[in-house]
Write a protein that holds these residues in place. Structure first.
Motif, PDB file in Angstrom:
ATOM      1  N   TYR A 210       0.821  -1.210   0.000  1.00 49.81           N
ATOM      2  CA  TYR A 210       0.000   0.000   0.000  1.00 49.81           C
ATOM      3  C   TYR A 210       0.854   1.259   0.000  1.00 49.81           C
ATOM      4  CZ  TYR A 210      -2.899   3.672   2.090  1.00 49.81           C
ATOM      5  OH  TYR A 210      -3.520   4.843   2.371  1.00 49.81           O
ATOM      6  N   GLU A 211       1.880   1.285   0.836  1.00 48.91           N
ATOM      7  CA  GLU A 211       2.686   2.494   0.969  1.00 48.91           C
ATOM      8  C   GLU A 211       3.469   2.800  -0.310  1.00 48.91           C
ATOM      9  OE1 GLU A 211       2.547   4.607   3.199  1.00 48.91           O
ATOM     10  OE2 GLU A 211       1.595   3.626   4.897  1.00 48.91           O
ATOM     11  N   ASN A 212       3.744   1.788  -1.140  1.00 49.55           N
ATOM     12  CA  ASN A 212       4.553   2.002  -2.335  1.00 49.55           C
ATOM     13  C   ASN A 212       3.733   1.988  -3.622  1.00 49.55           C
ATOM     14  OD1 ASN A 212       6.996   2.049  -0.838  1.00 49.55           O
ATOM     15  ND2 ASN A 212       6.942  -0.186  -0.706  1.00 49.55           N
ATOM     16  N   ASP A 213       2.428   1.949  -3.507  1.00 48.78           N
ATOM     17  CA  ASP A 213       1.580   1.787  -4.682  1.00 48.78           C
ATOM     18  C   ASP A 213       1.221   3.139  -5.303  1.00 48.78           C
ATOM     19  OD1 ASP A 213       0.227   0.266  -6.569  1.00 48.78           O
ATOM     20  OD2 ASP A 213      -1.662   0.416  -5.485  1.00 48.78           O
TER      21      ASP A 213
ATOM     22  N   ALA B  92     -14.815  11.337 -12.446  1.00 47.48           N
ATOM     23  CA  ALA B  92     -14.576  11.208 -11.012  1.00 47.48           C
ATOM     24  C   ALA B  92     -14.001   9.823 -10.731  1.00 47.48           C
ATOM     25  CB  ALA B  92     -15.872  11.416 -10.241  1.00 47.48           C
ATOM     26  N   VAL B  93     -13.304   9.703  -9.619  1.00 47.82           N
ATOM     27  CA  VAL B  93     -12.570   8.478  -9.312  1.00 47.82           C
ATOM     28  C   VAL B  93     -12.922   8.019  -7.911  1.00 47.82           C
ATOM     29  CG1 VAL B  93     -10.281   7.444  -9.051  1.00 47.82           C
ATOM     30  CG2 VAL B  93     -10.665   9.183 -10.816  1.00 47.82           C
ATOM     31  N   ILE B  94     -13.357   6.774  -7.788  1.00 43.51           N
ATOM     32  CA  ILE B  94     -13.510   6.195  -6.451  1.00 43.51           C
ATOM     33  C   ILE B  94     -12.116   5.899  -5.929  1.00 43.51           C
ATOM     34  CG2 ILE B  94     -14.407   4.252  -5.138  1.00 43.51           C
ATOM     35  CD1 ILE B  94     -16.772   4.198  -7.000  1.00 43.51           C
ATOM     36  N   TYR B  95     -11.828   6.398  -4.751  1.00 42.37           N
ATOM     37  CA  TYR B  95     -10.464   6.461  -4.232  1.00 42.37           C
ATOM     38  C   TYR B  95     -10.409   5.737  -2.901  1.00 42.37           C
ATOM     39  CZ  TYR B  95      -5.898   8.827  -3.633  1.00 42.37           C
ATOM     40  OH  TYR B  95      -4.561   9.119  -3.506  1.00 42.37           O
ATOM     41  N   GLY B  96      -9.695   4.612  -2.866  1.00 43.41           N
ATOM     42  CA  GLY B  96      -9.523   3.861  -1.629  1.00 43.41           C
ATOM     43  C   GLY B  96      -8.230   4.244  -0.940  1.00 43.41           C
ATOM     44  N   TYR B  97      -8.322   4.682   0.284  1.00 45.49           N
ATOM     45  CA  TYR B  97      -7.147   5.148   1.023  1.00 45.49           C
ATOM     46  C   TYR B  97      -7.360   4.887   2.505  1.00 45.49           C
ATOM     47  CZ  TYR B  97     -10.112   9.178   2.150  1.00 45.49           C
ATOM     48  OH  TYR B  97     -11.130   9.987   2.606  1.00 45.49           O
ATOM     49  N   CYS B  98      -6.347   5.122   3.289  1.00 48.00           N
ATOM     50  CA  CYS B  98      -6.458   4.958   4.736  1.00 48.00           C
ATOM     51  C   CYS B  98      -6.600   6.323   5.384  1.00 48.00           C
ATOM     52  CB  CYS B  98      -5.236   4.236   5.306  1.00 48.00           C
ATOM     53  SG  CYS B  98      -5.281   2.447   5.043  1.00 48.00           S
ATOM     54  N   VAL B  99      -7.548   6.438   6.268  1.00 50.22           N
ATOM     55  CA  VAL B  99      -7.759   7.658   7.035  1.00 50.22           C
ATOM     56  C   VAL B  99      -6.905   7.557   8.290  1.00 50.22           C
ATOM     57  CG1 VAL B  99      -9.429   9.151   8.168  1.00 50.22           C
ATOM     58  CG2 VAL B  99     -10.115   7.833   6.141  1.00 50.22           C
TER      59      VAL B  99
ATOM     60  N   SER C  45      -8.372  -1.181   9.661  1.00 48.77           N
ATOM     61  CA  SER C  45      -9.573  -0.568  10.215  1.00 48.77           C
ATOM     62  C   SER C  45      -9.736   0.886   9.783  1.00 48.77           C
ATOM     63  CB  SER C  45      -9.551  -0.663  11.749  1.00 48.77           C
ATOM     64  OG  SER C  45      -8.405  -0.013  12.270  1.00 48.77           O
ATOM     65  N   ASN C  46      -8.690   1.479   9.202  1.00 51.00           N
ATOM     66  CA  ASN C  46      -8.769   2.858   8.717  1.00 51.00           C
ATOM     67  C   ASN C  46      -9.047   2.943   7.216  1.00 51.00           C
ATOM     68  OD1 ASN C  46      -8.294   4.011  11.213  1.00 51.00           O
ATOM     69  ND2 ASN C  46      -6.071   4.100  10.925  1.00 51.00           N
ATOM     70  N   ALA C  47      -9.206   1.798   6.561  1.00 53.76           N
ATOM     71  CA  ALA C  47      -9.441   1.800   5.115  1.00 53.76           C
ATOM     72  C   ALA C  47     -10.786   2.449   4.800  1.00 53.76           C
ATOM     73  CB  ALA C  47      -9.401   0.375   4.580  1.00 53.76           C
ATOM     74  N   HIS C  48     -10.814   3.224   3.733  1.00 56.46           N
ATOM     75  CA  HIS C  48     -12.016   4.004   3.413  1.00 56.46           C
ATOM     76  C   HIS C  48     -12.071   4.255   1.917  1.00 56.46           C
ATOM     77  CE1 HIS C  48     -15.294   6.806   4.094  1.00 56.46           C
ATOM     78  NE2 HIS C  48     -14.667   7.701   3.339  1.00 56.46           N
ATOM     79  N   TYR C  49     -13.304   4.364   1.370  1.00 59.66           N
ATOM     80  CA  TYR C  49     -13.527   4.768  -0.016  1.00 59.66           C
ATOM     81  C   TYR C  49     -14.188   6.148  -0.029  1.00 59.66           C
ATOM     82  CZ  TYR C  49     -12.936  -0.213  -1.155  1.00 59.66           C
ATOM     83  OH  TYR C  49     -12.448  -1.486  -1.288  1.00 59.66           O
ATOM     84  N   GLY C  50     -13.634   7.045  -0.843  1.00 60.07           N
ATOM     85  CA  GLY C  50     -14.261   8.329  -1.091  1.00 60.07           C
ATOM     86  C   GLY C  50     -14.335   8.561  -2.590  1.00 60.07           C
ATOM     87  N   LEU C  51     -14.808   9.730  -2.984  1.00 58.87           N
ATOM     88  CA  LEU C  51     -14.898  10.072  -4.398  1.00 58.87           C
ATOM     89  C   LEU C  51     -13.955  11.237  -4.676  1.00 58.87           C
ATOM     90  CD1 LEU C  51     -16.481   9.350  -7.022  1.00 58.87           C
ATOM     91  CD2 LEU C  51     -17.902  11.356  -6.537  1.00 58.87           C
ATOM     92  N   ALA C  52     -12.910  10.979  -5.480  1.00 57.26           N
ATOM     93  CA  ALA C  52     -11.968  12.030  -5.866  1.00 57.26           C
ATOM     94  C   ALA C  52     -12.568  12.839  -7.011  1.00 57.26           C
ATOM     95  CB  ALA C  52     -10.636  11.423  -6.284  1.00 57.26           C
ATOM     96  N   THR C  53     -12.754  14.125  -6.770  1.00 58.51           N
ATOM     97  CA  THR C  53     -13.369  15.002  -7.770  1.00 58.51           C
ATOM     98  C   THR C  53     -12.449  16.131  -8.210  1.00 58.51           C
ATOM     99  OG1 THR C  53     -14.357  16.367  -6.017  1.00 58.51           O
ATOM    100  CG2 THR C  53     -15.666  14.520  -6.856  1.00 58.51           C
TER     101      THR C  53
ATOM    102  N   GLY D 233     -12.028  17.200   1.600  1.00 62.78           N
ATOM    103  CA  GLY D 233     -10.848  18.054   1.563  1.00 62.78           C
ATOM    104  C   GLY D 233      -9.732  17.471   0.733  1.00 62.78           C
ATOM    105  N   TRP D 234      -8.623  18.232   0.685  1.00 61.22           N
ATOM    106  CA  TRP D 234      -7.454  17.820  -0.076  1.00 61.22           C
ATOM    107  C   TRP D 234      -6.674  16.776   0.705  1.00 61.22           C
ATOM    108  CZ3 TRP D 234      -7.268  18.938  -4.997  1.00 61.22           C
ATOM    109  CH2 TRP D 234      -7.931  20.075  -5.458  1.00 61.22           C
ATOM    110  N   ASN D 235      -6.189  15.753   0.000  1.00 58.98           N
ATOM    111  CA  ASN D 235      -5.583  14.608   0.653  1.00 58.98           C
ATOM    112  C   ASN D 235      -4.442  14.095  -0.210  1.00 58.98           C
ATOM    113  OD1 ASN D 235      -5.173  11.835   1.654  1.00 58.98           O
ATOM    114  ND2 ASN D 235      -7.066  12.179   2.800  1.00 58.98           N
ATOM    115  N   ASN D 236      -3.323  13.782   0.400  1.00 60.80           N
ATOM    116  CA  ASN D 236      -2.202  13.214  -0.351  1.00 60.80           C
ATOM    117  C   ASN D 236      -1.880  11.788   0.098  1.00 60.80           C
ATOM    118  OD1 ASN D 236      -1.091  13.744   2.134  1.00 60.80           O
ATOM    119  ND2 ASN D 236       0.705  14.826   1.355  1.00 60.80           N
ATOM    120  N   SER D 237      -2.882  11.080   0.611  1.00 60.81           N
ATOM    121  CA  SER D 237      -2.676   9.683   0.976  1.00 60.81           C
ATOM    122  C   SER D 237      -2.575   8.833  -0.279  1.00 60.81           C
ATOM    123  CB  SER D 237      -3.847   9.172   1.826  1.00 60.81           C
ATOM    124  OG  SER D 237      -3.929   9.859   3.053  1.00 60.81           O
TER     125      SER D 237
END
Length: 372
Positions: free
Chosen positions: A272-275, A292-299, A305-313, A355-359
């Motif tokens: 995950y960290e290198n992908d 738009a892109v469905i974006y899976g990242y860790c919060v 347990s921190n895995a989450h899907y959001g929508l990158a717009t 918000g803006w995210n660089n995960s």
């Protein structure tokens, strides 16, 4: 006596010659700034200019003739020129091609931009939340409806908004013939009292979203299950699992649907960290295609347990160079270079803050929709 008479005669002749010499006109030239002699140099038998002697009259040469020329070309494509006619400098009008002067460079005010930003059309205002445990129509009694289904619901809303705008512009008239399923009822885009709560639950059932450990009261959707959001749309968006029975399906005639995904596969965490290569696809979909892109990242920390899907717009990069340009009739700073290693995606959280995210992403997915 004879000697005395001869002396007187010689003296008289010398005196006469001296007086004639003093009264004679000047015969030598003038030296100095442009003066020209009129006499003859008897020593050299030439036309050379010799210095003007005291008491002589010197005449300067005539001034140089003006050089014929033309003035500036005027807006009526004419210009005033001069030439010689019978040794007289004469003005006349000539034709020319007028070139207007370039406009002054624009002057920008304010700070130079920190980022260059790309937005997905119509996506910034799409924001849904997850349904709480037991909140109709969520039939999970102890879990939220899930971030994966919510991300797909936001994607469908954004997609419908974009294509309806194209239909209004005459670019996709067949979209207006579709049932108004994605836009029906409630507040903006049918949330929370319109069709989207039901759409969220329908997608949840299509994907097999589960409730339980290790997410406590959060539902979870494996990355490999996310393709069933595409199945939901490609099969007419039928609400096969609605507690109140099937709803009117969304007919997809006249369009081609292509599901594309990239990420780490079935598991969330490996590599995950290198992908970071996954991000190149998300960048391309947003910048070059407006998807738009469905974006899976860790919060937070990289734990499951921190895995989450959001929508990158949206997507932005750190600006490194700018120029002041006319944009839409007004001067604006325009980024001319940016650093694609210093990036952020704008994430519609779907239960998490926007918000803006660089995960880095463990999953990115989209559905490409084109007219047949």
């Amino acid at each position: 006596m004879l000697w005395g008479a001869s002396m007187k005669s010689a003296f008289a002749s010398s005196l006469a010659l001296a007086m004639i010499s003093m009264l004679a006109p000047a015969t030598s030239g003038c030296s100095g700034a442009g003066a020209t002699g009129q006499g003859e140099n008897t020593d050299s038998k030439s036309e050379d200019i010799v210095p003007c002697r005291p008491g002589q009259i010197c005449t300067p040469p005539p001034p140089p003739r003006p050089t014929p020329s033309c003035g500036a070309c005027q807006p009526n494509n004419t210009m005033i020129c001069t030439h010689y006619v019978d040794d007289v400098l004469t003005r006349y009008t000539a034709k020319c091609v007028y070139q207007p002067p370039p406009p002054p460079p624009p002057t920008c005010t304010g700070a130079q931009p920190e980022y260059v930003t790309w937005w997905v059309p119509g996506a910034q205002d799409v924001e849904f939340d997850q349904l709480a445990p037991g909140q109709y129509p969520n039939n999970f009694s102890n879990c939220y409806s899930g971030c994966g289904p919510t991300a797909w619901a936001m994607f469908f809303a954004q997609t419908d908004t974009k294509w309806r705008a194209r239909a209004s512009a005459g670019q996709a008239p067949m979209w207006t013939s579709q049932p108004d399923w994605f836009q029906t009822g409630g507040g903006p885009l049918g949330w929370p009292t319109g069709n989207y709560p039901q759409i969220t639950i329908d997608v949840s059932h299509w994907m097999g979203t589960s409730c339980g450990q290790p997410f406590n009261d959060e539902s979870y959707t494996e990355p490999s299950w996310m393709i069933h959001g595409y199945d939901y749309l490609a099969n007419g968006a039928q609400s096969q699992y609605s507690p109140s029975g099937p709803t009117t399906p969304f007919t997809a005639g006249g369009f081609t649907y292509t599901y594309e995904t990239h990420g780490t596969g079935d598991s969330i965490l490996p590599d995950y960290e290198n992908d970071y290569g996954t991000l190149d696809y998300a960048r391309d979909w947003i910048i070059n295609h407006g998807y738009a892109v469905i974006y899976g990242y860790c919060v937070g920390a990289n734990v499951i347990s921190n895995a989450h899907y959001g929508l990158a717009t949206g997507y932005r990069e750190k600006a490194t160079a700018w120029s002041c340009q006319e944009v839409g009739g007004s001067p604006q700073w325009v980024v001319t270079n940016s650093d694609n290693t210093n990036w952020q995606f704008y994430i519609n959280g779907g239960g998490e803050p926007d918000g803006w995210n660089n995960s880095p992403a463990y999953y990115v997915g989209t559905i490409k929709i084109d007219t047949n």
